[in-house]
Each structure stands twice: as C-alpha cells, then as structure tokens.
Design a protein around this motif. Sequence first.
Motif, PDB file in Angstrom:
ATOM      1  N   LEU A   1      30.466  46.419  31.235  1.00 50.27           N
ATOM      2  CA  LEU A   1      30.430  45.013  30.844  1.00 50.27           C
ATOM      3  C   LEU A   1      29.485  44.236  31.754  1.00 50.27           C
ATOM      4  O   LEU A   1      28.679  43.417  31.301  1.00 50.27           O
ATOM      5  N   MET A   2      29.541  44.522  33.056  1.00 47.47           N
ATOM      6  CA  MET A   2      28.672  43.860  34.023  1.00 47.47           C
ATOM      7  C   MET A   2      27.211  44.150  33.705  1.00 47.47           C
ATOM      8  O   MET A   2      26.368  43.255  33.766  1.00 47.47           O
ATOM      9  N   LYS A   3      26.907  45.378  33.344  1.00 47.79           N
ATOM     10  CA  LYS A   3      25.524  45.752  33.040  1.00 47.79           C
ATOM     11  C   LYS A   3      25.006  45.048  31.790  1.00 47.79           C
ATOM     12  O   LYS A   3      23.806  44.846  31.644  1.00 47.79           O
ATOM     13  N   SER A   4      25.918  44.669  30.896  1.00 55.26           N
ATOM     14  CA  SER A   4      25.500  44.044  29.644  1.00 55.26           C
ATOM     15  C   SER A   4      25.363  42.525  29.753  1.00 55.26           C
ATOM     16  O   SER A   4      24.891  41.895  28.813  1.00 55.26           O
ATOM     17  N   LYS A   5      25.768  41.961  30.876  1.00 60.87           N
ATOM     18  CA  LYS A   5      25.704  40.503  31.049  1.00 60.87           C
ATOM     19  C   LYS A   5      24.805  40.169  32.235  1.00 60.87           C
ATOM     20  O   LYS A   5      24.964  40.729  33.313  1.00 60.87           O
ATOM     21  N   GLU A   6      23.895  39.247  32.009  1.00 60.79           N
ATOM     22  CA  GLU A   6      22.997  38.829  33.076  1.00 60.79           C
ATOM     23  C   GLU A   6      23.780  38.080  34.151  1.00 60.79           C
ATOM     24  O   GLU A   6      24.674  37.292  33.850  1.00 60.79           O
ATOM     25  N   ASN A   7      23.454  38.347  35.409  1.00 59.06           N
ATOM     26  CA  ASN A   7      24.082  37.680  36.558  1.00 59.06           C
ATOM     27  C   ASN A   7      25.593  37.880  36.595  1.00 59.06           C
ATOM     28  O   ASN A   7      26.332  36.956  36.933  1.00 59.06           O
ATOM     29  N   ALA A   8      26.051  39.066  36.249  1.00 61.95           N
ATOM     30  CA  ALA A   8      27.489  39.338  36.283  1.00 61.95           C
ATOM     31  C   ALA A   8      27.853  40.093  37.560  1.00 61.95           C
ATOM     32  O   ALA A   8      27.040  40.831  38.113  1.00 61.95           O
ATOM     33  N   THR A   9      29.070  39.877  38.004  1.00 64.80           N
ATOM     34  CA  THR A   9      29.608  40.611  39.131  1.00 64.80           C
ATOM     35  C   THR A   9      31.042  40.974  38.812  1.00 64.80           C
ATOM     36  O   THR A   9      31.691  40.321  37.997  1.00 64.80           O
ATOM     37  N   VAL A  10      31.538  42.038  39.449  1.00 65.33           N
ATOM     38  CA  VAL A  10      32.908  42.493  39.210  1.00 65.33           C
ATOM     39  C   VAL A  10      33.701  42.366  40.497  1.00 65.33           C
ATOM     40  O   VAL A  10      33.264  42.832  41.552  1.00 65.33           O
ATOM     41  N   LEU A  11      34.855  41.739  40.398  1.00 63.12           N
ATOM     42  CA  LEU A  11      35.778  41.642  41.517  1.00 63.12           C
ATOM     43  C   LEU A  11      37.027  42.440  41.189  1.00 63.12           C
ATOM     44  O   LEU A  11      37.511  42.417  40.057  1.00 63.12           O
ATOM     45  N   VAL A  12      37.535  43.158  42.198  1.00 66.51           N
ATOM     46  CA  VAL A  12      38.736  43.962  42.038  1.00 66.51           C
ATOM     47  C   VAL A  12      39.841  43.354  42.880  1.00 66.51           C
ATOM     48  O   VAL A  12      39.641  43.067  44.063  1.00 66.51           O
ATOM     49  N   GLU A  13      40.998  43.150  42.267  1.00 64.61           N
ATOM     50  CA  GLU A  13      42.149  42.607  42.989  1.00 64.61           C
ATOM     51  C   GLU A  13      43.011  43.761  43.488  1.00 64.61           C
ATOM     52  O   GLU A  13      43.328  44.681  42.746  1.00 64.61           O
ATOM     53  N   ASP A  14      43.364  43.695  44.767  1.00 62.14           N
ATOM     54  CA  ASP A  14      44.312  44.654  45.328  1.00 62.14           C
ATOM     55  C   ASP A  14      45.236  43.908  46.285  1.00 62.14           C
ATOM     56  O   ASP A  14      45.248  42.672  46.298  1.00 62.14           O
ATOM     57  N   GLU A  15      45.963  44.635  47.092  1.00 62.89           N
ATOM     58  CA  GLU A  15      46.938  43.992  47.973  1.00 62.89           C
ATOM     59  C   GLU A  15      46.288  43.091  49.021  1.00 62.89           C
ATOM     60  O   GLU A  15      46.933  42.215  49.583  1.00 62.89           O
ATOM     61  N   ASP A  16      44.987  43.278  49.295  1.00 68.26           N
ATOM     62  CA  ASP A  16      44.280  42.461  50.276  1.00 68.26           C
ATOM     63  C   ASP A  16      43.553  41.276  49.656  1.00 68.26           C
ATOM     64  O   ASP A  16      42.893  40.523  50.345  1.00 68.26           O
ATOM     65  N   GLY A  17      43.634  41.126  48.341  1.00 72.89           N
ATOM     66  CA  GLY A  17      42.926  40.042  47.663  1.00 72.89           C
ATOM     67  C   GLY A  17      41.851  40.601  46.749  1.00 72.89           C
ATOM     68  O   GLY A  17      42.010  41.675  46.180  1.00 72.89           O
ATOM     69  N   PHE A  18      40.729  39.900  46.628  1.00 68.08           N
ATOM     70  CA  PHE A  18      39.634  40.325  45.763  1.00 68.08           C
ATOM     71  C   PHE A  18      38.486  40.868  46.591  1.00 68.08           C
ATOM     72  O   PHE A  18      38.183  40.333  47.660  1.00 68.08           O
ATOM     73  N   SER A  19      37.831  41.905  46.084  1.00 71.39           N
ATOM     74  CA  SER A  19      36.632  42.455  46.708  1.00 71.39           C
ATOM     75  C   SER A  19      35.672  42.884  45.611  1.00 71.39           C
ATOM     76  O   SER A  19      36.076  43.081  44.464  1.00 71.39           O
ATOM     77  N   LEU A  20      34.398  43.017  45.960  1.00 68.26           N
ATOM     78  CA  LEU A  20      33.402  43.458  44.994  1.00 68.26           C
ATOM     79  C   LEU A  20      33.638  44.912  44.628  1.00 68.26           C
ATOM     80  O   LEU A  20      33.958  45.732  45.487  1.00 68.26           O
ATOM     81  N   LEU A  21      33.477  45.235  43.358  1.00 67.83           N
ATOM     82  CA  LEU A  21      33.598  46.612  42.898  1.00 67.83           C
ATOM     83  C   LEU A  21      32.383  47.379  43.372  1.00 67.83           C
ATOM     84  O   LEU A  21      31.251  46.993  43.075  1.00 67.83           O
ATOM     85  N   PRO A  22      32.585  48.473  44.120  1.00 65.31           N
ATOM     86  CA  PRO A  22      31.432  49.277  44.538  1.00 65.31           C
ATOM     87  C   PRO A  22      30.873  50.027  43.330  1.00 65.31           C
ATOM     88  O   PRO A  22      31.596  50.723  42.631  1.00 65.31           O
ATOM     89  N   ILE A  23      29.581  49.841  43.068  1.00 64.46           N
ATOM     90  CA  ILE A  23      28.931  50.484  41.944  1.00 64.46           C
ATOM     91  C   ILE A  23      28.022  51.580  42.495  1.00 64.46           C
ATOM     92  O   ILE A  23      27.108  51.297  43.269  1.00 64.46           O
ATOM     93  N   PRO A  24      28.269  52.835  42.109  1.00 63.36           N
ATOM     94  CA  PRO A  24      27.389  53.900  42.582  1.00 63.36           C
ATOM     95  C   PRO A  24      25.976  53.713  42.025  1.00 63.36           C
ATOM     96  O   PRO A  24      25.819  53.374  40.857  1.00 63.36           O
ATOM     97  N   GLY A  25      24.953  53.902  42.869  1.00 66.73           N
ATOM     98  CA  GLY A  25      23.564  53.748  42.424  1.00 66.73           C
ATOM     99  C   GLY A  25      23.139  54.931  41.575  1.00 66.73           C
ATOM    100  O   GLY A  25      22.924  56.020  42.083  1.00 66.73           O
ATOM    101  N   GLN A  26      23.051  54.702  40.259  1.00 65.05           N
ATOM    102  CA  GLN A  26      22.667  55.766  39.347  1.00 65.05           C
ATOM    103  C   GLN A  26      21.330  55.465  38.689  1.00 65.05           C
ATOM    104  O   GLN A  26      20.966  56.092  37.725  1.00 65.05           O
TER     105      GLN A  26
END
Length: 87
Positions: free
Chosen positions: A48-73
Amino acid sequence: MGFDEKDTVVICVSPGIKGKWDVSEKGFEEPLASFDDKEDAYAYATELMKSKENATVLVEDEDGFSLLPIPGQGSDARDEANRSGDG
C-alpha cells in the motif's frame, strides 16, 4: 525531525480485535484490512505504501509507534533515492 504529516499518507499497522492485525490509514476510523498474521499485515501495508506517493508505515507495539523497516529490494523508490546520494 520526522516527516510532514500534512503531505504524508500515514498507514498504521496495529493490533486489532480478536488477535487480528489491522492496517488503517490515519484519519479514518475503519481499518482498510485485518489479518491473522502480523507479517501479512506488514506485507499489505508495504505494498500500500509503495502505491501511494509520500506514504509511510507506522507499526504499533507495546512501546508505541515506530517506522516499519522495509527491506531494500530495489523496488522502493525512497530506498533507491537514499542510496543514490551515498555513491
């Protein structure tokens, strides 16, 4: 510094109800999709992030929100742009 949320689509991956993982877009109440596995939610959010310009993904866990690590492919334009400056 962070990112300018006014120009950025923020996609969130967070725990949902009944053990599911929800993928939602910031500003909308209902999730776009729900998954049994966290990895499936990550994969959906990444595409979904790749299909939208200027998109970022945040992941919620017990510590709050962090950026989703995207492997460089090689298919993530932002990753390519970052590497091209390090040449």
